[in-house]
Write a protein that holds these residues in place. Structure first.
Motif, PDB file in Angstrom:
ATOM      1  N   TYR A   1       0.868  -1.178   0.000  1.00  0.00           N
ATOM      2  CA  TYR A   1       0.000   0.000   0.000  1.00  0.00           C
ATOM      3  C   TYR A   1       0.907   1.231   0.000  1.00  0.00           C
ATOM      4  CZ  TYR A   1      -2.972  -3.648   2.050  1.00  0.00           C
ATOM      5  OH  TYR A   1      -3.631  -4.824   2.314  1.00  0.00           O
ATOM      6  N   TYR A   2       0.779   2.072  -1.003  1.00  0.00           N
ATOM      7  CA  TYR A   2       1.600   3.277  -1.109  1.00  0.00           C
ATOM      8  C   TYR A   2       0.768   4.516  -0.793  1.00  0.00           C
ATOM      9  CZ  TYR A   2       5.126   0.451  -3.546  1.00  0.00           C
ATOM     10  OH  TYR A   2       6.063  -0.493  -3.870  1.00  0.00           O
ATOM     11  N   THR A   3       1.303   5.395   0.055  1.00  0.00           N
ATOM     12  CA  THR A   3       0.622   6.668   0.298  1.00  0.00           C
ATOM     13  C   THR A   3       0.913   7.595  -0.879  1.00  0.00           C
ATOM     14  OG1 THR A   3       2.476   7.639   1.516  1.00  0.00           O
ATOM     15  CG2 THR A   3       0.859   6.405   2.778  1.00  0.00           C
ATOM     16  N   GLU A   4      -0.109   8.324  -1.311  1.00  0.00           N
ATOM     17  CA  GLU A   4       0.029   9.180  -2.490  1.00  0.00           C
ATOM     18  C   GLU A   4      -0.169  10.654  -2.180  1.00  0.00           C
ATOM     19  OE1 GLU A   4      -2.763   7.623  -5.269  1.00  0.00           O
ATOM     20  OE2 GLU A   4      -1.748   5.674  -5.460  1.00  0.00           O
ATOM     21  N   TYR A   5      -0.635  10.964  -0.976  1.00  0.00           N
ATOM     22  CA  TYR A   5      -0.859  12.356  -0.596  1.00  0.00           C
ATOM     23  C   TYR A   5      -1.002  12.430   0.918  1.00  0.00           C
ATOM     24  CZ  TYR A   5      -5.483  10.235  -1.123  1.00  0.00           C
ATOM     25  OH  TYR A   5      -6.552   9.373  -1.066  1.00  0.00           O
ATOM     26  N   ALA A   6      -0.949  13.645   1.455  1.00  0.00           N
ATOM     27  CA  ALA A   6      -1.069  13.844   2.893  1.00  0.00           C
ATOM     28  C   ALA A   6      -2.401  13.304   3.403  1.00  0.00           C
ATOM     29  CB  ALA A   6      -0.937  15.325   3.235  1.00  0.00           C
ATOM     30  N   GLY A   7      -2.365  12.521   4.444  1.00  0.00           N
ATOM     31  CA  GLY A   7      -3.582  11.950   5.011  1.00  0.00           C
ATOM     32  C   GLY A   7      -3.978  10.613   4.426  1.00  0.00           C
ATOM     33  N   HIS A   8      -3.249  10.147   3.411  1.00  0.00           N
ATOM     34  CA  HIS A   8      -3.597   8.873   2.781  1.00  0.00           C
ATOM     35  C   HIS A   8      -3.380   7.699   3.738  1.00  0.00           C
ATOM     36  CE1 HIS A   8      -3.373   6.249  -1.118  1.00  0.00           C
ATOM     37  NE2 HIS A   8      -4.506   6.113  -0.471  1.00  0.00           N
ATOM     38  N   GLU A   9      -2.427   7.878   4.698  1.00  0.00           N
ATOM     39  CA  GLU A   9      -2.191   6.817   5.678  1.00  0.00           C
ATOM     40  C   GLU A   9      -3.489   6.451   6.404  1.00  0.00           C
ATOM     41  OE1 GLU A   9       1.560   9.498   6.111  1.00  0.00           O
ATOM     42  OE2 GLU A   9      -0.578   9.753   5.696  1.00  0.00           O
ATOM     43  N   GLN A  10      -4.231   7.492   6.828  1.00  0.00           N
ATOM     44  CA  GLN A  10      -5.466   7.230   7.570  1.00  0.00           C
ATOM     45  C   GLN A  10      -6.482   6.470   6.723  1.00  0.00           C
ATOM     46  OE1 GLN A  10      -3.741  10.156   7.447  1.00  0.00           O
ATOM     47  NE2 GLN A  10      -4.370  11.539   9.088  1.00  0.00           N
ATOM     48  N   GLU A  11      -6.579   6.804   5.455  1.00  0.00           N
ATOM     49  CA  GLU A  11      -7.529   6.119   4.574  1.00  0.00           C
ATOM     50  C   GLU A  11      -7.156   4.646   4.414  1.00  0.00           C
ATOM     51  OE1 GLU A  11      -8.174   8.107   0.873  1.00  0.00           O
ATOM     52  OE2 GLU A  11      -8.165  10.104   1.791  1.00  0.00           O
ATOM     53  N   ILE A  12      -5.867   4.381   4.266  1.00  0.00           N
ATOM     54  CA  ILE A  12      -5.418   2.994   4.115  1.00  0.00           C
ATOM     55  C   ILE A  12      -5.720   2.198   5.381  1.00  0.00           C
ATOM     56  CG2 ILE A  12      -3.382   1.524   3.851  1.00  0.00           C
ATOM     57  CD1 ILE A  12      -2.200   3.759   2.078  1.00  0.00           C
ATOM     58  N   ILE A  13      -5.443   2.797   6.532  1.00  0.00           N
ATOM     59  CA  ILE A  13      -5.712   2.103   7.798  1.00  0.00           C
ATOM     60  C   ILE A  13      -7.208   1.826   7.958  1.00  0.00           C
ATOM     61  CG2 ILE A  13      -5.659   2.342  10.306  1.00  0.00           C
ATOM     62  CD1 ILE A  13      -2.961   1.648   8.993  1.00  0.00           C
ATOM     63  N   ARG A  14      -8.038   2.813   7.635  1.00  0.00           N
ATOM     64  CA  ARG A  14      -9.489   2.598   7.727  1.00  0.00           C
ATOM     65  C   ARG A  14      -9.932   1.450   6.830  1.00  0.00           C
ATOM     66  NH1 ARG A  14      -9.666   8.314   8.083  1.00  0.00           N
ATOM     67  NH2 ARG A  14     -10.132   8.528   5.868  1.00  0.00           N
ATOM     68  N   GLN A  15      -9.352   1.387   5.647  1.00  0.00           N
ATOM     69  CA  GLN A  15      -9.687   0.305   4.710  1.00  0.00           C
ATOM     70  C   GLN A  15      -9.301  -1.057   5.297  1.00  0.00           C
ATOM     71  OE1 GLN A  15      -7.562   0.557   0.984  1.00  0.00           O
ATOM     72  NE2 GLN A  15      -7.957  -1.580   0.486  1.00  0.00           N
ATOM     73  N   LEU A  16      -8.102  -1.157   5.874  1.00  0.00           N
ATOM     74  CA  LEU A  16      -7.644  -2.423   6.446  1.00  0.00           C
ATOM     75  C   LEU A  16      -8.482  -2.835   7.645  1.00  0.00           C
ATOM     76  CD1 LEU A  16      -3.766  -1.865   6.246  1.00  0.00           C
ATOM     77  CD2 LEU A  16      -5.178  -3.318   4.776  1.00  0.00           C
ATOM     78  N   VAL A  17      -8.897  -1.857   8.447  1.00  0.00           N
ATOM     79  CA  VAL A  17      -9.724  -2.159   9.612  1.00  0.00           C
ATOM     80  C   VAL A  17     -11.133  -2.564   9.186  1.00  0.00           C
ATOM     81  CG1 VAL A  17     -10.818  -1.161  11.665  1.00  0.00           C
ATOM     82  CG2 VAL A  17      -8.401  -0.708  11.188  1.00  0.00           C
ATOM     83  N   ASN A  18     -11.720  -1.801   8.271  1.00  0.00           N
ATOM     84  CA  ASN A  18     -13.098  -2.069   7.840  1.00  0.00           C
ATOM     85  C   ASN A  18     -13.244  -3.413   7.131  1.00  0.00           C
ATOM     86  OD1 ASN A  18     -13.974   0.365   8.904  1.00  0.00           O
ATOM     87  ND2 ASN A  18     -13.748   1.475   6.981  1.00  0.00           N
ATOM     88  N   THR A  19     -12.198  -3.849   6.457  1.00  0.00           N
ATOM     89  CA  THR A  19     -12.240  -5.147   5.765  1.00  0.00           C
ATOM     90  C   THR A  19     -11.740  -6.292   6.642  1.00  0.00           C
ATOM     91  OG1 THR A  19     -10.051  -4.721   4.802  1.00  0.00           O
ATOM     92  CG2 THR A  19     -11.981  -4.086   3.490  1.00  0.00           C
ATOM     93  N   GLU A  20     -11.418  -5.960   7.906  1.00  0.00           N
ATOM     94  CA  GLU A  20     -10.926  -6.952   8.870  1.00  0.00           C
ATOM     95  C   GLU A  20      -9.689  -7.674   8.360  1.00  0.00           C
ATOM     96  OE1 GLU A  20     -14.170  -9.493   9.945  1.00  0.00           O
ATOM     97  OE2 GLU A  20     -15.269  -7.899  10.950  1.00  0.00           O
ATOM     98  N   THR A  21      -8.861  -6.928   7.633  1.00  0.00           N
ATOM     99  CA  THR A  21      -7.619  -7.499   7.111  1.00  0.00           C
ATOM    100  C   THR A  21      -6.616  -7.774   8.217  1.00  0.00           C
ATOM    101  OG1 THR A  21      -7.943  -6.326   5.021  1.00  0.00           O
ATOM    102  CG2 THR A  21      -5.714  -7.099   5.485  1.00  0.00           C
TER     103      THR A  21
END
Length: 327
Positions: free
Chosen positions: A39-59
């Motif tokens: 998972y690559y961050t592409e802009y400021a704040g992208h880290e939070q979006e990636i983490i939310r995705q991993l949590v919401n999908t129970e990865t």
């Protein structure tokens, strides 16, 4: 123990060092046939979006040594953050706001990398990687939790929160046109040095109130006020050599504003690690403390500028599981 690594890579951290470190770790994963997802961050704040995705999908999974999936030799889904301390700061704060408690591994790829210094994690990517792989369980590390009453802000801090000098330096560096130009040639540290010299001459003393263990301490001309989780700030400066990240406590350093020639002498003492003997250096240690600064000053949390404002901020401790084997 088998892992499936979920790599969150901030390629822009450390003036591009994050990308180089990420490439080295990916090569190691491929050579050793480790399962991994990128998972690559592409802009400021992208880290939070990636983490939310991993949590919401129970990865990701919470660590539980009694989990039958682990005894069945199934790969454990381990989050690996590659970037600077600011990247890890964003990740852990997003996990906090989502009220989940996952272990996190970390490969330092920033410019300062104080957190790695503070916990005994190698700043060499390959060595840090094997410290993670060799660990059979996560290590409990102390972090700081802050509650700022005026702005109603709460958050997790892995390194330190500064009010005054260090925060003004961070702000001056981040807003410097020279930094953007120098970063193109991997010379961003020159912008930081320039900001230090500028702020040293312009930063004024300011009043603060410190409350520790029910006792109040007031300072009329504070110059630097740093609440820290381990000894280091500013890329390896041991401002609080007595602090330890594996202890459940908070260290606060207050340095008073003094004449300029004395400041340079204090810097020399800092380099020699004898600064704690100065009468202008004050150290406090507690599991909870409060700082009140009524006159607006710059603040920073793990290198993230909090703005120029008054503060009424309370600190407590918070455990965080970091997956690595201390060497």
């Amino acid at each position: 123990m088998k892992f499936h690594f979920h790599l969150l890579i901030n390629q822009a951290s450390g003036s591009g060092r994050g990308q180089k470190v990420g490439d080295k770790i990916i090569t190691l994963l491929q050579e050793n046939q480790f399962e991994h997802t990128l998972y690559y961050t592409e802009y400021a704040g992208h880290e939070q979006e990636i983490i939310r995705q991993l949590v919401n999908t129970e990865t990701l999974q919470a660590w539980d040594p009694q989990n039958p999936a682990l005894t069945a030799d199934q790969p454990f889904p381990l989050l690996m953050v590659i970037g600077g301390d600011g990247t890890l700061h964003q990740v852990l704060n997003e996990l906090y706001h989502l009220s989940v408690d996952y272990p996190v591994s970390y490969i330092p790829g920033g410019s300062g990398n104080d957190f790695a210094r503070g916990i005994g994690l190698s700043r060499q990517p390959e060595k840090a990687f094997w410290q993670i792989v060799k660990a059979q369980e996560p290590t409990k590390i102390n972090t700081l939790f802050y509650n700022e009453e005026i702005k109603a802000e709460k958050g997790v801090v892995i390194n330190n929160v500064g009010i005054g000098l260090d925060a003004a330096i961070v702000n001056a560096t981040n807003t410097s046109f020279a930094k953007k130009e120098l970063n193109k040639y991997n010379l961003g540290s020159l912008a930081y040095i320039s900001s230090i010299l500028k702020v040293l001459f312009t930063q004024k003393g300011f009043p603060i109130l410190v409350e520790v263990n029910g006792t109040e301490h007031s300072f009329k001309k504070a110059f630097l006020c740093t609440t820290t989780n381990h000894p280091y700030f500013g890329g390896g400066v041991a401002i609080a050599p007595m602090a330890k990240a594996d202890k459940n406590n908070i260290d606060l350093v207050v340095i008073e504003r003094i004449a300029m020639f004395k400041i340079f002498w204090l810097i020399i003492k800092l380099i020699r690690k004898t600064h704690t003997n100065s009468k202008y250096y004050h150290h406090f240690n507690s599991s909870k403390l409060r700082i009140v600064s009524t006159i607006p000053q710059y603040g920073q949390a793990d290198g993230e500028v909090m703005g120029e404002r008054p503060f009424d901020i309370t600190f407590t401790t918070r455990p965080q599981m970091i997956w690595y084997k201390k060497e």
